[in-house]
Structure formats: C-alpha cells, structure tokens
Design an enzyme around this catalytic site. Structure first.
Site, PDB file in Angstrom:
ATOM      1  N   ASP A 125       0.825  -1.214   0.000  1.00 25.62           N
ATOM      2  CA  ASP A 125       0.000   0.000   0.000  1.00 25.62           C
ATOM      3  C   ASP A 125       0.856   1.260   0.000  1.00 25.62           C
ATOM      4  O   ASP A 125       1.992   1.258   0.475  1.00 25.62           O
ATOM      5  CB  ASP A 125      -0.903   0.018   1.249  1.00 25.62           C
ATOM      6  N   GLU A 126       0.279   2.309  -0.513  1.00 24.22           N
ATOM      7  CA  GLU A 126       0.796   3.676  -0.375  1.00 24.22           C
ATOM      8  C   GLU A 126       2.286   3.816  -0.701  1.00 24.22           C
ATOM      9  O   GLU A 126       2.996   4.607  -0.075  1.00 24.22           O
ATOM     10  CB  GLU A 126       0.531   4.196   1.055  1.00 24.22           C
ATOM     11  N   ALA A 127       2.752   3.072  -1.701  1.00 25.96           N
ATOM     12  CA  ALA A 127       4.150   3.228  -2.148  1.00 25.96           C
ATOM     13  C   ALA A 127       4.144   4.320  -3.220  1.00 25.96           C
ATOM     14  O   ALA A 127       4.412   4.062  -4.393  1.00 25.96           O
ATOM     15  CB  ALA A 127       4.679   1.904  -2.687  1.00 25.96           C
TER      16      ALA A 127
END
Ligand code: TNX
Length: 559
Positions: A351-353
């Site tokens: 997530d959220e990279a």
C-alpha cells in the site's frame, strides 16, 4: 496529523458514568475492580440469556424451554479421546472454573455425559471444517463437530449462553442456567479476521494474546499482524539484526518502541493456534519502510540513512527497487518469517508506495510475489497489488471506500480472491463519532451500525460472493497506545464485523443485532475488558457514558 499522545483510558458503562479508569493506562487490578463494579451494577437484575442471544448469530436456533439446564457444582466435562478435543475441553474448563468455582474435571472417556458437558467429535462433516451442533437438554450439554475447531466454536457459544457473570475472574454466586434447545452453526466465510498494527505503537506479547482472546470469543479465526512500518520494525530477523536493534527502537510520538524476539513471536503463534486462530504476518513493502532504511541505508534509493520517523504521515519511504541487494533482503526476511509461520499466508503490504510507480511498482511486486511462492507460502497484499500478474492463490485485501474498483475487479477475473476491509465500514481506527478522543476520520465516522450495515458478498461491484474469502477489521495504531485503548476501538465494533463474516445473510438485522450485542456489555465489564458504550446500542440498565476525556497534551506513554 499531530501525534496524539496518550488519551484518557476509556471507561466501561455504569449508571453514573462510573468505572472511571485513570487518565493513563490503568493497572490490571484497577481495571478489573472498576469493571467488576460496573458489572455488579449492570447485572442487577440479571436478564435470562436466550438461546438466540449469541453473537455472531448462529445459522439455526431451535429453543426448547423444557430443556433448560442448571450446571451443577459436580459437573464433569467429557471429551472424545482425541488430543485436540481434549485441549478444547481443558480450555472450556479454564473458562468456567474462575466464576463458578466448580472443579469441572475433564475426562477422556467416551461414556455419555449424564449431568455434564460433552464435546464429541463425529464423522458428520456436513457442517464443514468449522461447524458444530450444540444441544442443551435436561440431561446436560452436548457439542458435536467433525473437527476440534468446530468444538472450539461451540464452546464460545456455550460461554455466551451462561449468565454474564461467567466472565468474572473470581467466584460469583449465580444460578448457572443454560437455555434449552439446539443450535446448528457454521460460518458463511472461511476467513474472518482482525489486524493489529504493532508498528506505529508497539504492544507487548501479553496485549496481543488478549486481543487473540477477543477474536476467539467472536469466532474470528485470523490475526493479521502489521509488523513493520516507517515508525518501527517489530520482528527479529537473524540475518539482518539491526532491523530490530535499530529499526525497532522507535514508535509514533517518540516512545521506546520494541520488538518481538522469535521466541515471543512463536508464543503468539502457538497461543493463537490453541484458540484456532491463524496468525498472518505482514512485512510491508516497498513503502512503509523508513525503519528498515534507518537500520540498513544500503536499501535506500540514495544509500543514505533517513532520520528515524515518529510522525504519522505515509507514503514517503521505499526500498530501492533497482538494487539486487533489496531482493536478497526480501528473500532473507520472508524466508525467516515463513519459517516462523505455520499458517499458509505471508502478507507483503504494497500500500501507499507513492514513490514507486507504474511498471517499476508492478515489477517489484511480481518479483516479491515469486519470493513468497519460493517460501512455499501464498501471497496476501493490500489491493494496490492488483495490477501485478496473478500468482496461484493470490489474495488481495481490499480497503477502498468506494465499491467501484476496476483494477481489483480485473485481478479477481484473473483468479485473485478478496479479503474485505472497506475503510468506511471495517477500519476500527476510525472514530465512532466526532467526539471520540482516539482515531482518525479520513474514511468517515464508523458507529456500530455503520460497521454492521454492509454485505461482504456484494460490496465490491462485480465481485461475486465466491471470490470473497472473507472479512477483516484492521486496527491501525497511530493514536492507540495501550491495551485499554485497543479494546475501546475494537469493542463493540469487532463483533459486528465478526457477524458479517460468520452469520448467514438471512440473519442480518440491525435491530436484532443491536439487542444481542447489548448483552455483551455486562460480559466485557465482568471480564475487565474496556469498551466504548456506544449510544446506538441499548446497553442493559445503564445509560451510555460520555466518551472518554480527550488528550490535551502529548506526553510519552507509560510502559
Ligand atoms: C491507510 S490502509 C494505511 C495505513 C494507515 C491507515 C490509517 C493501508 C493499507 N494503509 O498506513 O495506518 O490508513 O487509517
């Protein structure tokens, strides 16, 4: 978001807003004393438990008032002569002995249990791997199942059929009456879980074990541990020791952090296994890795160690996807974690990279998925993994707030199954209401009704029931600093998610759920478990308390 620091410890219900737990983490004795006091208030007069009062709602309930049974002081627990069944029987005895004060000996004879409780393994697998049948008659209680897991779930139901005082840690004078009749039960979905973020704030083994107890109560069978993030790395990796010695020494707000040794972790896994709960470890990659980069700058894109991070922003850190050393690191870490993991799954985050985009991100994920496959485990990741190629058994954890998700739908078409954790229903770090002193609100406010009112089988447009493995309630801990605060955020919403995962859709009914759930307040109070006395639940004999006091300043948490 500013670092919230410690908040007032939530109180339990009480007619006068009593059960005033201290402003900091209460010691166990204080918590138990206040809870007992609140329980005493709530328990007078005790309402008889009905066979249909169980949470999550059973598949089928057939009351028989002529079959009511009073547990006698000399009751015996009899189990099939099978080690796993006997372990469940011993667990039941441990649950019932403190409050009843009865000896409740466990025997492994296969003789019928006249005047006692029998746990019987049989060959009838029509109720699946987790189902059970529970019959209360004037002769006693019999739980039958094809597996020890089924017996274990039946035991959790039995517990709920006894008066709430059964949760008391000390003997109570009570008529231990069980309502007569038969319950036939099995889960709707095979995966029912909760996630605890031990990275933003670290929680001791004992706290995690207590969370496992809460899961088991509501027939949740998976504990997902979010073990690594920007603020801390929490699991020992022998081949990369600085991950914990350096990367584990921080947490949100600047507290001391901490980590699990392998022995600690094994203890969590085996305690969970004894409660028929599978642990899913998450190593979040390629983002959420600041703590790892502080420990090993060679993994950073610029090879420079960043400063330790104790704030609550996301999306700024990543391991270098262009460096071979990164994949050595991942193979070493996932290899050691797999060796600690009896369950089938490894969660790789994803997530959220925000700084690893497009083909670079997809290539990174595909390579990491292959590393997981090489360990013999099956990959789970947040639904951002969707565009990467399918691998056998792949599971995506969907945390969107809008059921329209073409990329996830396409991944499902290619064979992925989903764990549903919709942010606006299942994220238990969201506030209950605007005054909740803990938590966030980016996905909205989640009162008990909102946690309950959705259908995992039809939530993501185009994803059929058959592609849904189950549900999970994540608890992120940017603002959660103690066990009492964990419990305050979990209860009473966790049972709502548990019911969505377990109960047939036909039983879904907010008014009925709310009433059944209300009966659990006195149980939690008697057990010394903190909870939010949510105003949308009609707690017995007690008006809702005001929400706990908001934190006004940020001070390091007491450990
Ligand atoms: C989003 S959900 C995150 C977490 C935060 C959480 C806070 C997800 C996969 N990532 O990093 O802790 O929101 O609600």
């Amino acid at each position: 978001m500013p670092s919230p620091g410690p908040t007032a410890t939530p109180g339990g219900p009480g007619p006068t807003g009593s059960m005033p737990l201290s402003a900091h983490e209460p010691d166990a004795a204080t918590l138990a004393r206040s809870a007992e006091q609140a329980a005493g208030e709530l328990l007078a007069p005790p309402a008889p438990v009905r066979l249909a009062d169980v949470v999550p709602a059973p598949q089928q309930v057939e009351p028989d008032p002529a079959g009511d049974w009073l547990l006698p002081p000399d009751a015996v627990i009899v189990a099939s002569a099978d080690p796993a069944a006997l372990t469940v029987a011993a667990h039941l005895a441990e649950l019932l002995r403190p409050a009843t004060g009865y000896p409740l000996p466990v025997t492994d004879t296969t003789r019928p249990a006249a005047g006692g409780i029998a746990l019987v393994l049989n060959d009838d697998d029509s109720l699946g791997a987790e189902g059970y049948r529970l019959a209360v008659t004037r002769a006693g209680v019999t739980i039958t199942a094809a597996t020890a897991t089924g017996l274990f779930h039946g035991v959790q139901t039995l517990r709920q059929l006894l008066p709430p005082a059964i949760e008391s840690p000390a003997p109570v004078t009570e008529r231990w009456m069980l309502p007569g009749g038969t319950i036939t039960d099995a889960p709707r979905f095979s995966y029912r879980g909760a996630m605890l973020d031990v990275a933003r704030h670290f929680f001791d083994v004992e706290d995690v074990l207590r969370v496992v107890d809460h899961l088991a109560r509501y027939k949740l069978n998976h504990l997902h541990l979010h073990l690594t993030d920007d603020q801390g790395w929490r699991i020992a990796v022998d081949s990369w020791p600085r991950l914990t010695t350096v990367g584990g020494a921080t947490e949100v707000g600047g507290g001391p952090g901490g980590h699990y040794t392998k022995a600690d972790y094994r203890r969590i896994v085996s305690y969970a296994a004894a409660r028929h709960v599978t642990v899913i470890p998450e190593i979040d990659l390629p983002g959420h890795t600041n703590a790892a980069l502080v420990a090993y700058p060679e993994l950073a894109p610029d090879k420079v160690a960043p400063p330790p991070y104790t704030g609550t922003e996301v999306g700024f850190s990543y391991v270098d996807p262009a460096d071979e050393r990164t994949y050595d690191f991942i193979a070493d870490v996932l290899g050691e974690i797999a060796a600690l993991t009896p369950g089938p799954w490894l969660h790789i985050g994803g997530d959220e990279a925000f700084k690893v985009k497009g083909a670079v991100y997809t290539g990174f994920v595909e390579r990491t998925q292959r590393i997981v496959a090489d360990t013999g485990k099956t990959v789970v990741g947040w639904h951002q993994l969707a565009p990467a190629a399918h691998v056998d058994g792949r599971v995506l954890q969907w945390w969107g707030t809008n059921g329209e998700d073409p990329a996830t739908l396409e991944a499902v078409r290619r064979g992925a199954r989903l764990i549903l954790s919709p942010g606006n229903h299942a994220y238990l770090d969201m506030k209950y209401d605007p005054d909740t002193p803990l938590g966030q609100d980016w996905a909205g406010l989640i009162d008990v009704r909102r946690a309950y009112d959705w259908d995992p089988g039809s939530h993501v447009t185009g994803v059929p029931d058959a592609a849904v493995l189950g549900v999970e309630a994540p608890l992120w801990t940017e603002s959660v600093t103690s066990l009492a605060e964990i419990e305050f955020m979990l209860l009473p919403r966790l049972p709502a998610i548990a019911e969505l995962g377990w109960s047939p859709r036909a039983t879904h009914d907010w008014a009925a759920f709310r009433d059944r759930l209300a009966g659990h307040g006195p149980r939690w109070a008697a057990a010394g478990i903190a909870f939010h006395p949510a105003p949308d639940v009609p707690w017995p004999a007690a008006p809702p308390l005001p929400a706990p006091r908001a934190a006004t300043e940020s001070t390091p948490r007491r450990r």
